[in-house]
Design a protein around this motif. Structure first.
Motif: not given
Length: 214
Positions: A61-83
């Motif tokens: 459903d749409r919530a599932g797509l949103y959750a997947a995109v949120a997880h991807r963005v989560d990883g981007t933020i964590v990597r950016g903060i770490t760098r």
């Protein structure tokens, strides 16, 4: 006897399905950038070159797509903060600079991808009936907060762990997120304040508190 050896064809299919899911998530991110945070499933499907039926097959459903995109963005933020903080912040930077680097990294990601950020924070694609109770971004905020807590502890040379470290992470991420939301609503960099300006001010609040400067 029944063989319990893994089915190679099944494993290859699972890998293909995961790869396809990642492709669809990237297409969703591109659709958000192109159409804005209010993007719909039709635009996502068109960007992916597929149909909504395929999207629902992979994400339910749409919530599932949103959750997947949120997880991807989560990883981007964590990597950016770490760098930004550095692999070994205690050896490379003063503690205050570590705090500033973490804040600035988050804000620069918001500045560089404002529509994706709005999509994550506001979740307009998820209708009320499909929304989880409470803050839809709570999971993402919590994961980033845990990571930030570890960076802060290392940057301060502090053995702080457990509930106190978690509180520090949640408080910092919550404050920066609230400031970022207000900043974007005011026009972001077009308001005359850059991400670095905002990072400097927030670092002052975190490090020096709200004491009047003389």
């Amino acid at each position: 006897m029944t063989s319990t050896a893994p089915d190679g064809r099944s494993a290859r299919w699972d890998e293909h399905r995961l790869a396809r899911r990642r492709e669809l998530v990237e297409a969703a991110v591109r659709a958000v950038r192109e159409h804005g945070a209010q993007v719909g499933m039709d635009e996502v499907a068109a960007t992916a070159g597929t149909s909504k039926t395929v999207l629902y097959r992979h994400f339910a459903d749409r919530a599932g797509l949103y959750a997947a995109v949120a997880h991807r963005v989560d990883g981007t933020i964590v990597r950016g903060i770490t760098r930004a903080a550095g692999e070994e912040p205690t050896a490379a930077r003063e503690p205050r600079a570590v705090i500033r680097a973490v804040i600035a990294a988050y804000l620069h990601l918001v500045e560089d991808d404002p529509e994706v950020y709005r999509f994550i924070v506001n979740a307009p694609i998820v209708p009320p009936g499909e929304r989880p109770e409470g803050d839809v971004t709570a999971g993402m905020t919590g994961r980033i907060a845990e990571h930030v807590a570890g960076i802060i502890g290392a940057g301060l040379g502090s053995p702080v762990t457990g509930p106190t470290a978690h509180l520090w992470g949640v408080a910092l991420v919550g404050m920066v997120r609230a400031a970022a939301d207000d900043w974007l609503a005011d026009g972001g960099a077009r308001s005359g304040r850059t991400a670095d300006d905002l990072a400097d001010d927030l670092t002052t609040v975190v490090w020096d508190g709200l004491r009047p400067r003389r």
